[in-house]
Design a protein around this motif. Structure first.
Motif, PDB file in Angstrom:
ATOM      1  N   VAL A 169       0.673  -1.234   0.160  1.00 17.36           N
ATOM      2  CA  VAL A 169       0.001  -0.087   0.026  1.00 17.36           C
ATOM      3  C   VAL A 169       0.739   1.090  -0.018  1.00 17.36           C
ATOM      4  O   VAL A 169       0.722   2.174  -0.754  1.00 17.36           O
ATOM      5  CB  VAL A 169      -0.903   0.110   1.342  1.00 17.36           C
ATOM      6  N   LEU A 211       2.460   1.584  -3.267  1.00 17.87           N
ATOM      7  CA  LEU A 211       1.709   2.419  -4.631  1.00 17.87           C
ATOM      8  C   LEU A 211       1.670   3.848  -4.217  1.00 17.87           C
ATOM      9  O   LEU A 211       1.462   4.705  -5.001  1.00 17.87           O
ATOM     10  CB  LEU A 211       0.378   1.507  -4.573  1.00 17.87           C
ATOM     11  N   VAL A 256      -3.831   4.935 -12.963  1.00 21.98           N
ATOM     12  CA  VAL A 256      -3.674   3.408 -13.087  1.00 21.98           C
ATOM     13  C   VAL A 256      -3.047   3.255 -11.778  1.00 21.98           C
ATOM     14  O   VAL A 256      -3.638   2.245 -11.117  1.00 21.98           O
ATOM     15  CB  VAL A 256      -2.665   3.049 -13.972  1.00 21.98           C
ATOM     16  N   THR A 257      -2.262   4.058 -11.029  1.00 23.79           N
ATOM     17  CA  THR A 257      -1.842   3.626  -9.665  1.00 23.79           C
ATOM     18  C   THR A 257      -2.645   3.847  -8.741  1.00 23.79           C
ATOM     19  O   THR A 257      -3.041   2.973  -7.959  1.00 23.79           O
ATOM     20  CB  THR A 257      -0.406   4.446  -9.431  1.00 23.79           C
ATOM     21  N   ALA A 309      -5.969   3.523  -9.372  1.00 20.18           N
ATOM     22  CA  ALA A 309      -6.889   2.342  -9.492  1.00 20.18           C
ATOM     23  C   ALA A 309      -6.383   0.906  -8.709  1.00 20.18           C
ATOM     24  O   ALA A 309      -7.273   0.246  -7.942  1.00 20.18           O
ATOM     25  CB  ALA A 309      -7.202   1.902 -10.882  1.00 20.18           C
ATOM     26  N   VAL A 310      -5.137   0.846  -8.753  1.00 19.59           N
ATOM     27  CA  VAL A 310      -4.593  -0.372  -8.213  1.00 19.59           C
ATOM     28  C   VAL A 310      -4.666  -0.106  -6.349  1.00 19.59           C
ATOM     29  O   VAL A 310      -4.658  -1.190  -5.979  1.00 19.59           O
ATOM     30  CB  VAL A 310      -3.205  -0.720  -8.406  1.00 19.59           C
ATOM     31  N   ILE A 333      -8.132  -0.930  -5.391  1.00 18.27           N
ATOM     32  CA  ILE A 333      -8.467  -2.184  -5.320  1.00 18.27           C
ATOM     33  C   ILE A 333      -7.870  -2.971  -4.045  1.00 18.27           C
ATOM     34  O   ILE A 333      -8.768  -3.570  -3.286  1.00 18.27           O
ATOM     35  CB  ILE A 333      -7.934  -2.842  -6.701  1.00 18.27           C
ATOM     36  N   LEU A 334      -6.483  -2.650  -3.897  1.00 15.57           N
ATOM     37  CA  LEU A 334      -5.862  -2.923  -2.678  1.00 15.57           C
ATOM     38  C   LEU A 334      -6.683  -2.564  -1.420  1.00 15.57           C
ATOM     39  O   LEU A 334      -6.752  -3.418  -0.465  1.00 15.57           O
ATOM     40  CB  LEU A 334      -4.338  -2.599  -2.707  1.00 15.57           C
ATOM     41  N   SER A 357      -9.845  -4.427  -0.920  1.00 12.49           N
ATOM     42  CA  SER A 357      -9.762  -5.757  -0.565  1.00 12.49           C
ATOM     43  C   SER A 357      -9.401  -5.812   1.015  1.00 12.49           C
ATOM     44  O   SER A 357      -9.923  -6.700   1.584  1.00 12.49           O
ATOM     45  CB  SER A 357      -8.364  -6.416  -1.144  1.00 12.49           C
ATOM     46  N   MET A 358      -8.737  -4.850   1.446  1.00 13.26           N
ATOM     47  CA  MET A 358      -8.364  -4.647   3.092  1.00 13.26           C
ATOM     48  C   MET A 358      -9.733  -4.565   3.807  1.00 13.26           C
ATOM     49  O   MET A 358     -10.051  -5.340   4.620  1.00 13.26           O
ATOM     50  CB  MET A 358      -7.532  -3.608   3.411  1.00 13.26           C
ATOM     51  N   GLY A 401     -12.807  -5.322   2.614  1.00 11.14           N
ATOM     52  CA  GLY A 401     -13.591  -6.743   2.272  1.00 11.14           C
ATOM     53  C   GLY A 401     -13.009  -7.703   3.355  1.00 11.14           C
ATOM     54  O   GLY A 401     -13.694  -8.526   3.768  1.00 11.14           O
ATOM     55  N   ILE A 443       2.881  -1.672 -12.666  1.00  9.32           N
ATOM     56  CA  ILE A 443       1.844  -1.260 -11.988  1.00  9.32           C
ATOM     57  C   ILE A 443       0.395  -1.233 -13.106  1.00  9.32           C
ATOM     58  O   ILE A 443      -0.494  -1.673 -12.491  1.00  9.32           O
ATOM     59  CB  ILE A 443       1.866   0.169 -11.599  1.00  9.32           C
ATOM     60  N   GLU A 460      -0.686  -4.620 -12.891  1.00  9.14           N
ATOM     61  CA  GLU A 460      -1.251  -4.937 -11.442  1.00  9.14           C
ATOM     62  C   GLU A 460      -2.572  -4.554 -11.365  1.00  9.14           C
ATOM     63  O   GLU A 460      -3.268  -5.346 -10.439  1.00  9.14           O
ATOM     64  CB  GLU A 460      -0.318  -4.449 -10.341  1.00  9.14           C
ATOM     65  N   VAL A 461      -3.471  -4.038 -12.253  1.00 11.04           N
ATOM     66  CA  VAL A 461      -4.609  -3.759 -12.248  1.00 11.04           C
ATOM     67  C   VAL A 461      -5.447  -5.095 -12.207  1.00 11.04           C
ATOM     68  O   VAL A 461      -6.364  -5.300 -11.726  1.00 11.04           O
ATOM     69  CB  VAL A 461      -4.877  -2.574 -13.331  1.00 11.04           C
ATOM     70  N   ALA A 492      -4.405  -7.547  -9.492  1.00  9.21           N
ATOM     71  CA  ALA A 492      -4.880  -7.536  -7.905  1.00  9.21           C
ATOM     72  C   ALA A 492      -6.388  -8.114  -7.979  1.00  9.21           C
ATOM     73  O   ALA A 492      -6.882  -8.516  -6.756  1.00  9.21           O
ATOM     74  CB  ALA A 492      -4.871  -5.999  -7.852  1.00  9.21           C
ATOM     75  N   LEU A 493      -7.193  -7.789  -9.054  1.00  8.19           N
ATOM     76  CA  LEU A 493      -8.417  -8.200  -9.094  1.00  8.19           C
ATOM     77  C   LEU A 493      -8.670  -9.642  -8.937  1.00  8.19           C
ATOM     78  O   LEU A 493      -9.106 -10.518  -8.503  1.00  8.19           O
ATOM     79  CB  LEU A 493      -9.225  -7.968 -10.520  1.00  8.19           C
ATOM     80  N   ILE A 498      -7.980 -11.206  -5.420  1.00 12.34           N
ATOM     81  CA  ILE A 498      -9.060 -10.976  -4.554  1.00 12.34           C
ATOM     82  C   ILE A 498      -9.743 -11.976  -4.909  1.00 12.34           C
ATOM     83  O   ILE A 498     -10.432 -12.730  -3.859  1.00 12.34           O
ATOM     84  CB  ILE A 498      -9.606  -9.527  -4.852  1.00 12.34           C
ATOM     85  N   ALA A 513      -3.286  -8.130  -1.908  1.00 11.95           N
ATOM     86  CA  ALA A 513      -4.595  -8.236  -2.056  1.00 11.95           C
ATOM     87  C   ALA A 513      -5.527  -9.849  -1.352  1.00 11.95           C
ATOM     88  O   ALA A 513      -6.621  -9.486  -0.996  1.00 11.95           O
ATOM     89  CB  ALA A 513      -5.032  -8.297  -3.566  1.00 11.95           C
ATOM     90  N   PHE A 544      -4.900  -9.987   3.066  1.00 14.57           N
ATOM     91  CA  PHE A 544      -5.596  -9.505   3.930  1.00 14.57           C
ATOM     92  C   PHE A 544      -6.633 -10.502   4.609  1.00 14.57           C
ATOM     93  O   PHE A 544      -7.053 -10.441   5.700  1.00 14.57           O
ATOM     94  CB  PHE A 544      -6.365  -8.095   3.418  1.00 14.57           C
ATOM     95  N   PHE A 545      -7.222 -11.507   3.535  1.00 14.71           N
ATOM     96  CA  PHE A 545      -8.314 -12.186   3.962  1.00 14.71           C
ATOM     97  C   PHE A 545      -7.740 -13.094   4.928  1.00 14.71           C
ATOM     98  O   PHE A 545      -8.546 -13.530   5.808  1.00 14.71           O
ATOM     99  CB  PHE A 545      -8.836 -12.778   2.661  1.00 14.71           C
ATOM    100  N   PHE A 568      -7.216 -11.545   8.337  1.00 18.43           N
ATOM    101  CA  PHE A 568      -8.113 -11.056   9.297  1.00 18.43           C
ATOM    102  C   PHE A 568      -9.158 -12.611   9.645  1.00 18.43           C
ATOM    103  O   PHE A 568     -10.084 -12.220  10.337  1.00 18.43           O
ATOM    104  CB  PHE A 568      -9.024 -10.109   8.792  1.00 18.43           C
TER     105      PHE A 568
END
Lengths: 119, 268
Positions: free
Chosen positions: A75, A78, A96-97, A99-100, A103-104, A107-108, A110, B71, B74-75, B78-79, B82, B198, B201-202, B205
């Motif tokens: 985190v 980025l 773009v950065t 956006a990533v 997302i990260l 996810s945290m 979530g 980067i 990575e979009v 990362a998806l 998850i 990504a 974390f799951f 936690f």
């Protein structure tokens, strides 16, 4: 006349410093926690205890803090890159950065909200 | 100490080959120490982040990693990460073991096919750190849709199996996009940490990670990642690949046995 470093150098230099610094900090916390835990007899944490519970457990909490720092390093990585891209004027790369990063962070959130799923 | 040593080996190997070390960490914890697969995967993902951070700090500073390309890919990754992390909580352990075995067989196949020397280039030197524009390397925009699809798959693999996805990413960047192998490895090292986070974390936690196990292993991985990134220019990649191949095949067979155990199939 002010010296402004080339754009490539600024990005790479700041990102590598963040990675190196965060890694060093996390490693220090882990080393401190592991040594303290061993010195206290090496008791096992409760089964399936999550991060919140660890933080109540002394040296295990320090280890947990180190693990959290490790997990948060991307985190920071980025966020640093985002700031660097904005400073050197590369807006597309900054978007773009962002956006990533979103997302990260999503996810945290979530992971916290759905942590009971699959237990 | 054994956990630290295992982490050191995994971190070194990961930094040298552009992987996160998870391919070694998961079997080490499950087969070597008898830990549940879900706990091993969660620990492994954190180790992958440690490998990535430790090695990438060096690769980025020495301008070997393509930060912009990493980067962008990575979009999708990362998806995928998850999705993989969520899915892992819903599948049977034997199914996950079987998928891990399949990944190991694929890794062995890739290693057997890998080139021992990097491809030659006729043009000017590749500058991974070059900004967008005339000086940007050619590979950066080549076959991007295919590269993004491969990156999503890499993310799935990462979140589901506790690896960094580098075993998919390095071939995507090197073979699909045409980047030099050294750039592919360095760039993969840079982004696998983000991918792993990504999914990590799951597990963190959800209570799947034992700090008294993860702590020593991650410590060893930090040391190994730093060591590996500095050795990268001096190690004979051919011998390293051979050693890695032997380990990967052995682990693949062990994981296969674990996956088919409920069927009553045994080597004896």
């Amino acid at each position: 006349m002010s010296h402004r470093p080339p754009p490539g150098d600024l990005l790479n230099r700041t990102v590598s410093r963040t990675l190196g610094g965060a890694s060093a900090l996390a490693a220090a916390a882990l080393a401190l926690g592991v040594v303290a835990w061993l010195a206290q007899g090496g008791a096992q944490p409760p089964d399936r205890a999550d991060l919140g519970r660890w933080l109540e457990l002394g040296s295990i909490g320090v280890i947990g803090l180190g693990l959290l720092l490790v997990t948060l390093t991307p985190v920071l990585q980025l966020a640093t890159a985002l700031v660097a891209f904005l400073r050197i004027g590369e807006r597309r790369e900054a978007l773009v950065t962002l956006a990533v990063l979103a997302i990260l962070l999503g996810s945290m959130v979530g992971a916290v909200l759905f942590r009971e799923v699959g237990r | 100490m054994l956990l630290v040593a295992g982490g050191l080996a995994a971190g070194s190997m990961g930094a040298l080959l552009g992987l996160g070390g998870g391919i070694l960490i998961v079997p080490l914890l499950t087969l070597g120490f008898g830990y549940p697969l879900s706990a091993a995967i969660g620990t492994s993902l954190i180790c992958v982040i440690a490998t990535s951070s430790g090695a990438a700090a060096h690769y980025v500073r020495t301008d070997r990693a393509d930060v912009r390309l990493g980067i962008t890919l990575e979009v999708a990754t990362a998806l995928g990460g998850i999705a993989g992390g969520v899915l892992a909580g819903l599948l049977l352990e034997e199914v996950v073991a079987g998928l891990f075995a399949a990944l190991m067989y694929y890794t062995a196949f890739s290693l057997l096919r890998a080139r021992t020397t990097p491809p030659a280039f006729d043009g000017p030197a590749i500058l991974p750190g070059a900004p967008p524009g005339p000086t940007a390397p050619e590979y950066r925009g080549r076959r991007m849709p295919a590269a993004l699809a491969g990156s999503f798959l890499a993310g799935n693999v990462s979140g589901l199996l506790g690896v960094g996805g580098g075993v998919v990413k390095v071939p995507v960047i090197h073979l699909v996009m045409g980047a030099p192998l050294s750039v592919a490895i360095a760039t993969s090292n840079f982004i696998i940490g983000v991918t792993a986070a990504a999914g990590a974390f799951f597990y963190l936690f959800r209570g799947d990670v034992d700090p008294t196990v993860a702590g020593p292993v991650v410590l060893g991985v930090f040391g190994g990642a730093v060591l590996g990134s500095r050795l990268a220019a001096r190690v004979n990649a051919k011998w390293l690949r051979l050693l890695f191949l032997v380990v990967v095949v052995y682990v693949a067979m062990q994981m296969t046995l674990r996956a088919v155990a409920p069927l009553g199939i045994s080597p004896l």
